[in-house]
Design an enzyme around this catalytic site. Structure first.
Site, mmCIF file in Angstrom:
data_model
loop_
_atom_site.group_PDB
_atom_site.id
_atom_site.type_symbol
_atom_site.label_atom_id
_atom_site.label_comp_id
_atom_site.label_asym_id
_atom_site.label_seq_id
_atom_site.Cartn_x
_atom_site.Cartn_y
_atom_site.Cartn_z
ATOM 1 N N LYS A 47 0.781 -1.289 -0.083
ATOM 2 C CA LYS A 47 -0.020 0.056 -0.092
ATOM 3 C C LYS A 47 0.927 1.514 0.040
ATOM 4 O O LYS A 47 0.771 2.173 -0.666
ATOM 5 C CB LYS A 47 -1.004 -0.050 1.271
ATOM 6 C CG LYS A 47 -1.905 1.016 1.176
ATOM 7 C CD LYS A 47 -2.780 1.196 2.567
ATOM 8 C CE LYS A 47 -4.091 0.161 2.489
ATOM 9 N NZ LYS A 47 -4.796 0.557 3.664
ATOM 10 N N LEU A 171 -16.969 11.761 9.173
ATOM 11 C CA LEU A 171 -16.880 11.659 7.547
ATOM 12 C C LEU A 171 -17.659 10.534 6.998
ATOM 13 O O LEU A 171 -17.632 9.237 7.529
ATOM 14 C CB LEU A 171 -15.651 11.806 6.914
ATOM 15 C CG LEU A 171 -14.381 10.694 7.106
ATOM 16 C CD1 LEU A 171 -14.665 9.491 5.907
ATOM 17 C CD2 LEU A 171 -13.099 11.214 6.611
ATOM 18 N N LEU A 273 -33.828 9.780 6.036
ATOM 19 C CA LEU A 273 -35.118 9.321 5.893
ATOM 20 C C LEU A 273 -35.583 8.608 4.520
ATOM 21 O O LEU A 273 -36.723 8.527 4.292
ATOM 22 C CB LEU A 273 -36.150 10.348 6.444
ATOM 23 C CG LEU A 273 -36.213 10.817 7.811
ATOM 24 C CD1 LEU A 273 -36.973 11.935 8.183
ATOM 25 C CD2 LEU A 273 -36.570 9.763 8.734
ATOM 26 N N CYS A 283 -19.453 0.864 8.849
ATOM 27 C CA CYS A 283 -19.719 1.555 10.143
ATOM 28 C C CYS A 283 -20.955 1.223 10.889
ATOM 29 O O CYS A 283 -20.876 1.011 11.957
ATOM 30 C CB CYS A 283 -19.523 3.238 9.907
ATOM 31 S SG CYS A 283 -17.947 3.530 9.214
ATOM 32 N N LYS A 343 -23.313 1.717 -1.007
ATOM 33 C CA LYS A 343 -24.033 2.908 -1.279
ATOM 34 C C LYS A 343 -23.330 3.744 -2.508
ATOM 35 O O LYS A 343 -22.147 3.168 -2.926
ATOM 36 C CB LYS A 343 -23.952 4.193 -0.084
ATOM 37 C CG LYS A 343 -22.663 4.775 0.207
ATOM 38 C CD LYS A 343 -22.852 5.760 1.290
ATOM 39 C CE LYS A 343 -21.401 6.392 1.515
ATOM 40 N NZ LYS A 343 -21.785 7.358 2.504
HETATM 41 C C1 UGA Z 1 -21.580 6.660 8.326
HETATM 42 C C2 UGA Z 1 -21.984 8.030 8.883
HETATM 43 O O1 UGA Z 1 -22.703 8.782 8.239
HETATM 44 C C3 UGA Z 1 -20.640 8.913 9.052
HETATM 45 O O2 UGA Z 1 -20.939 10.207 9.537
HETATM 46 C C4 UGA Z 1 -19.581 7.928 9.897
HETATM 47 O O3 UGA Z 1 -18.414 9.011 10.085
HETATM 48 C C5 UGA Z 1 -19.485 6.766 9.247
HETATM 49 O O4 UGA Z 1 -20.612 6.173 9.261
HETATM 50 C C6 UGA Z 1 -18.329 6.150 10.180
HETATM 51 O O5 UGA Z 1 -18.728 5.821 11.403
HETATM 52 O O6 UGA Z 1 -17.167 5.954 9.749
HETATM 53 P P1 UGA Z 1 -20.942 6.124 5.698
HETATM 54 O O7 UGA Z 1 -21.219 4.549 6.301
HETATM 55 O O8 UGA Z 1 -19.796 6.207 5.073
HETATM 56 O O9 UGA Z 1 -21.081 6.854 6.959
HETATM 57 O O10 UGA Z 1 -22.247 6.320 4.913
HETATM 58 P P2 UGA Z 1 -23.749 6.690 5.087
HETATM 59 O O11 UGA Z 1 -23.875 7.744 4.116
HETATM 60 O O12 UGA Z 1 -24.044 7.122 6.502
HETATM 61 O O13 UGA Z 1 -24.802 5.545 4.666
HETATM 62 C C7 UGA Z 1 -24.728 4.383 5.479
HETATM 63 C C8 UGA Z 1 -25.688 3.424 4.827
HETATM 64 O O14 UGA Z 1 -27.071 3.919 5.162
HETATM 65 C C9 UGA Z 1 -25.599 3.230 3.404
HETATM 66 O O15 UGA Z 1 -25.918 1.714 3.111
HETATM 67 C C10 UGA Z 1 -26.831 4.026 2.939
HETATM 68 O O16 UGA Z 1 -27.368 3.356 1.817
HETATM 69 C C11 UGA Z 1 -27.812 3.925 3.947
HETATM 70 N N1 UGA Z 1 -28.854 4.851 4.078
HETATM 71 C C12 UGA Z 1 -28.384 6.368 4.503
HETATM 72 C C13 UGA Z 1 -30.384 4.631 4.030
HETATM 73 O O17 UGA Z 1 -30.568 3.519 3.590
HETATM 74 N N2 UGA Z 1 -31.100 5.731 4.062
HETATM 75 C C14 UGA Z 1 -30.683 6.962 4.253
HETATM 76 O O18 UGA Z 1 -31.714 7.748 4.408
HETATM 77 C C15 UGA Z 1 -29.392 7.374 4.515
#
Ligand code: UGA
Length: 458
Positions: A47, A171, A273, A283, A343
């Site tokens: 890496k 993030l 939502l 995460c 996602k």
């Molecule tokens: C999440 C948190 O949003 C961050 O703030 C945090 O830093 C991170 O975890 C972590 O702990 O490292 P992330 O896992 O990158 O970030 O992605 P998100 O955008 O939060 O989405 C997580 C999951 O929730 C995805 O599978 C997404 O499709 C789903 N999701 C999100 C939904 O099903 N509905 C929503 O309205 C939003």
């Protein structure tokens, strides 16, 4: 590159990141872009060599560009020599992974190893050094695990010769660079005033124009803030998925319409939502389970968080059940899966809903064909030749009996009813992420089902 990423002149702090996963690498690149001297450390030699060439092993918008700029300006270097990383810097962030164990509790082996490596390197350093835990860790870990290991291996005292903080990261993957430059808040848990002040100063130099709110507290509160934040966001998702499941069974209902009006209430808020097939990633699933495990270890059974996890475990199968109700027995049927990453805008498939759905379809002896703009190589490592891989969305849906939208990539939003009608054996579409207009699809003759849409919708 947008104007708000201009280079700044910081107070000459030199920063190292131990662990170059998503958080460590993005933070290294962003700090170097702001003019800090940054050393990124990782035990993985391959890496390090890849990164030294300016190549980034993960898909993250803008990241490779920032890494290349950092290297070119001599602000960013990578090493697998821990001594070098510690001696060239004054501040070290621990950004290693904290994966789950089988029982949902957190495996701290990488954190322990990082603390030991940093401690050993600090033994022969005479100047003050600030160590910051950024990895997500259960409450008590910074005080009871990291601190004693650091002190034992360095022969120094935290709070005197060494500073120690816990600084959670918020993030999101896919928006990591943007989130690092524009966080909603910065949380600092510190052993003492000096550590807290130093870290606050670092962030003030990093955000010179508009510093986000900085919240200072002790270690455990900071550690809990991270878990509570992720668990709350996961709760919003499982809650709305539960409402979606109710909507599907209610004549005339549509969760999208329900949410539109709910969002207008400021107390409810407009984010997280979106009903769908559940949350994935490295995460939310891990952190929700870790909080349950931590809570149980205190003798308290967390009822809401447990339900959030349970709803999410079964939500992906809603799509499989919809497929069954539309085409009957899935055996020998060709099912097209559009979207594999957990996602959009990432190639990360850790905890991805797609994996559960594909496994279930294979159990039912369906023929599975998949497409994703970037995540195919990672899914191939899991499913090898058990499924078929396509190089475009239209190739994927060709002659399919049913299409399931699993990840809401923008390119899938552009598909029209006619694309499904022309290419599929029978145009049967399950919209697992609510990206299509049901009326338009149904009017044009597509057999259409969607999460949170009444099964009797016409
Ligand atoms: C999440 C948190 O949003 C961050 O703030 C945090 O830093 C991170 O975890 C972590 O702990 O490292 P992330 O896992 O990158 O970030 O992605 P998100 O955008 O939060 O989405 C997580 C999951 O929730 C995805 O599978 C997404 O499709 C789903 N999701 C999100 C939904 O099903 N509905 C929503 O309205 C939003």
């Amino acid at each position: 590159m947008s104007h708000d990423l201009e280079i700044r002149t910081p107070n000459n702090e030199r920063v190292s990141f131990f662990g170059l996963g998503h958080v460590g690498l993005v933070s290294s690149a962003c700090f170097s872009y702001r003019g800090f001297k940054v050393v990124g450390y990782d035990i993985d030699r391959d890496k390090i060599l890849t990164l030294r060439d300016g190549n980034v092993p993960i898909f993250e918008p803008k990241l490779e560009k920032l890494v290349k700029i950092g290297i070119k300006r001599s602000n960013l270097e990578f090493t697998n020599n821990s001594q070098e990383a510690i001696f060239k810097t004054d501040i070290t962030f621990i950004t290693v992974g904290t994966p789950s164990k089988q029982d949902g509790s957190v495996n701290l082996k990488y954190i322990k190893k990082a603390a030991e490596t940093i401690g050993n390197a600090l033994r022969s350093k005479n100047s003050y050094h600030l160590v910051i835990v950024k990895s997500t860790v259960p409450p008590g870990t910074t005080e009871n695990v990291v601190k004693p290991i650091l002190e034992y291996h360095s022969g120094k005292d935290c709070g005197e010769d060494l500073g120690l903080c816990f600084n959670p990261e918020f993030l999101r993957e896919g928006a990591a660079v943007k989130d690092t430059f524009h966080p909603d808040r910065i949380v600092i848990g510190a052993i003492d005033e000096k550590s807290s002040n130093l870290l606050e100063d670092l962030f003030r130099s990093f955000h010179p124009r508009k510093t986000p709110p900085i919240f200072r507290t002790n270690f455990v509160n900071a550690e809990l803030i991270k878990y509570a934040s992720n668990a709350f966001l996961a709760t919003k998702i499982s809650f709305i998925n539960e409402i979606a499941n109710i909507c599907e069974r209610t004549k005339g209902a549509d969760v999208k319409v329900v949410v539109e009006a709910m969002k207008l209430d400021k107390r409810i808020g407009k984010y997280f939502l979106n009903a769908g097939l559940g949350y994935g990633g490295s995460c939310f699933p891990k952190d929700v389970k870790a909080l349950i495990s931590f809570s149980k270890s205190l003798g308290y059974y967390p009822k809401i968080i447990k339900a959030v996890d349970r709803v999410n475990e079964i939500q992906p199968y809603v799509a499989v059940n919809m497929a069954k109700s539309l085409i009957g027995d899935l055996s020998g049927k060709k099912i097209a899966i559009l979207g594999l990453s957990f996602k959009p805008n990432t190639d990360d498939v850790r905890g991805a809903v797609s994996i559960k759905i594909i496994n279930k379809l294979l159990e039912e002896f369906a023929e599975v064909v998949v497409y994703d703009p970037v995540a195919i190589p990672k899914i191939k490592e899991i499913f090898e030749n058990k499924i078929k891989y396509s190089s475009s969305a239209t190739e994927c849906i060709k002659n399919a009996d049913c299409t399931i939208i699993v990840t809401e990539w923008n390119e899938f939003r552009k598909l029209k009813p006619d694309d499904f009608l022309r290419n599929m054996k029978t145009a049967i579409v399950i919209d697992g992420r609510r990206i299509y207009n049901p009326k338009e699809f149904i009017k044009n003759g597509v057999q259409f089902r969607a999460i949170g849409l009444s099964t009797t919708f016409k």
